[in-house]
Design an enzyme around this catalytic site. Sequence first.
Site, mmCIF file in Angstrom:
data_model
loop_
_atom_site.group_PDB
_atom_site.id
_atom_site.type_symbol
_atom_site.label_atom_id
_atom_site.label_comp_id
_atom_site.label_asym_id
_atom_site.label_seq_id
_atom_site.Cartn_x
_atom_site.Cartn_y
_atom_site.Cartn_z
ATOM 1 N N GLU A 106 -3.690 7.592 -3.918
ATOM 2 C CA GLU A 106 -3.640 6.352 -3.147
ATOM 3 C C GLU A 106 -3.538 5.170 -4.098
ATOM 4 O O GLU A 106 -4.371 5.000 -4.988
ATOM 5 C CB GLU A 106 -4.903 6.230 -2.292
ATOM 6 C CG GLU A 106 -4.922 4.981 -1.436
ATOM 7 C CD GLU A 106 -6.267 4.779 -0.761
ATOM 8 O OE1 GLU A 106 -6.274 4.426 0.420
ATOM 9 O OE2 GLU A 106 -7.301 4.988 -1.435
ATOM 10 N N TYR A 122 0.852 -1.189 0.000
ATOM 11 C CA TYR A 122 0.000 0.000 0.000
ATOM 12 C C TYR A 122 0.884 1.233 0.000
ATOM 13 O O TYR A 122 1.876 1.320 0.736
ATOM 14 C CB TYR A 122 -0.890 0.017 1.247
ATOM 15 C CG TYR A 122 -1.684 1.298 1.424
ATOM 16 C CD1 TYR A 122 -2.958 1.425 0.896
ATOM 17 C CD2 TYR A 122 -1.140 2.384 2.114
ATOM 18 C CE1 TYR A 122 -3.680 2.600 1.052
ATOM 19 C CE2 TYR A 122 -1.862 3.554 2.276
ATOM 20 C CZ TYR A 122 -3.125 3.657 1.742
ATOM 21 O OH TYR A 122 -3.826 4.820 1.896
#
Length: 432
Positions: free
Chosen positions: A241, A153
Site C-alpha cells: 500500500e 493512493y
Amino acid sequence: MAASMVSQAVVRGLRGASTKFLFLEKSKLARVCPRRWLNLQEYQSKKLMRDSGVTVQRFFVADTASDALEAAKRLNAREIVLKAQILAGGRGKGVFDSGLKGGVHLTKDPNVVGDLASKMLGYNLTTKQTPKEGVKVKTVMVAEALDITRETYFAILMDRSCNGPVMVGSPQGGMDIEEVAATTPELIFKEVIDIFEGVQDDQALRMAANLGFKGPLERQAADQIKRLYDLFLKVDATQVEVNPLGETPEGQVVCFDAKINFDDNAEFRQKDVFAMDDMTESDPTETEAAKYDLKYIGLDGNIACFVNGAGLAMATCDIIDLHGGKPANFLDLGGGVKENQVYQAFKLLTADPKVEAILVNIFGGIVNCAIIAKGITKACRELELKVPLVVRLEGTNVEEAKRILSESGLPITAANNLDDAAKKAVASIAKK
C-alpha cells in the site's frame, strides 16, 4: 460492555497490521484484517522498494548523532527530513523524554541534524499509539525532503473474491482511503490482475490515468505500478500500500510512504525479509508465544482464557465479561496442536501475576481434545498450578479427554458448556 472488550482484543491483536477495505465494487466494501506478525521499520520497507527499482526519496539510516550529521551532509539536499524509526504511528506529534517535541523534523540546515538526532537517539518517544512510557528510539532515517504537488493512493492486495491480486487506486491520496470510499466511491478504481500474466501495460496505463497522472507522468506512474507489482511477487506480499504515491514539481512520481504485509506461510523462502523483523517493540509475552505458534493478546483482567480460534477467543472474553469477570488475555492455540504447545501455553498464563483463574475452552474440530487433556495434566503437575482451573472441551475425542482429566486426580473443574465454564471461572475467584 462486551462489545468494548471484543474491540479491545481486536485492536490489540491486529496491532501493526493494516486493516483496509477491499473494493469488490465501487459501491460495496468488504473489510479484511490480514494477520501481520512481521514488523518492518519505515526505512526497511523503503529499502525493499528501492531494491526493486521503485522510486523513493534518497535516504540514509543512522544510529548515532554523528552518523546522522554525516548522512545529512552526504544527501546534499535542499531540505532534509529527520524521522525517528519506531513502529507506532503519530510520530510527528510525539514527545521525547529528552524534551524534544516531534519525531519528524524538517530542516534546510544539515548542521542541525546532529543536534536533533542527539535528542532522539536513546530517548523514549511517546505517541498516541505507544505505551505510556514510550518506545526507545535506536535508529533515525535521514532523508531528502521533496515537495509534493499532488497525492494519490495506490495498493496491490490479495482479493479472495477475485482468486488473486487486485490493484486499487484513487486520485485522492494522502488521506484516509476509507473516507474516500465512503464519501466519493466513484474515485475508487480497481483492476483485477491475472496471476499468470501479471500487470499488463494497458492496465498500468489505465490505472495511472485514473490516478490523474498526465503526459509523461502517466507512463512514469505506469512503470512504478509495474515495479510495485514485481515487488509484491518478489517478497510474497499480501498487500503493498502506497499512500501517497505523489508527483513532485520536478516531474517525478515518488512512493512517499508505504506499508507492506507479508504472507507468513512464505517465511521459509523469504528468510532475508523475515530476518529484518523488529520485535523490540512487541509485547515480550506475545513474542514468546509466537515461538510456539501461539497467538497471545494481553488484556487487563484476572481470568486467563485458553482457546482455539480467534472467534471462540472473543466469545469467551465476552461471556466472562457478561458474568461479571474480566479476561486477563486470550491465548489462541490454532489448529495443529501438540502437547508441548499446551504446556508452553500454561507457562505463559501462569507467569502473569494478574491471573487468578484459568478457563480452557476448546472446540475440537481438527484439534484432538485428548492431546489438550494430556498437555493440561502435564502442565498442572510440572508447573504446580496454584490457581483454579476450569475446563470445557467439546468435539474430537472428547470422551477420552474427559477420562484423562477425571482420572488425573488434579483439582480441575469440568464445565458442560461455555456459559457454565464462564460462571464457574468467575465464581472460583469470588470464593477466594
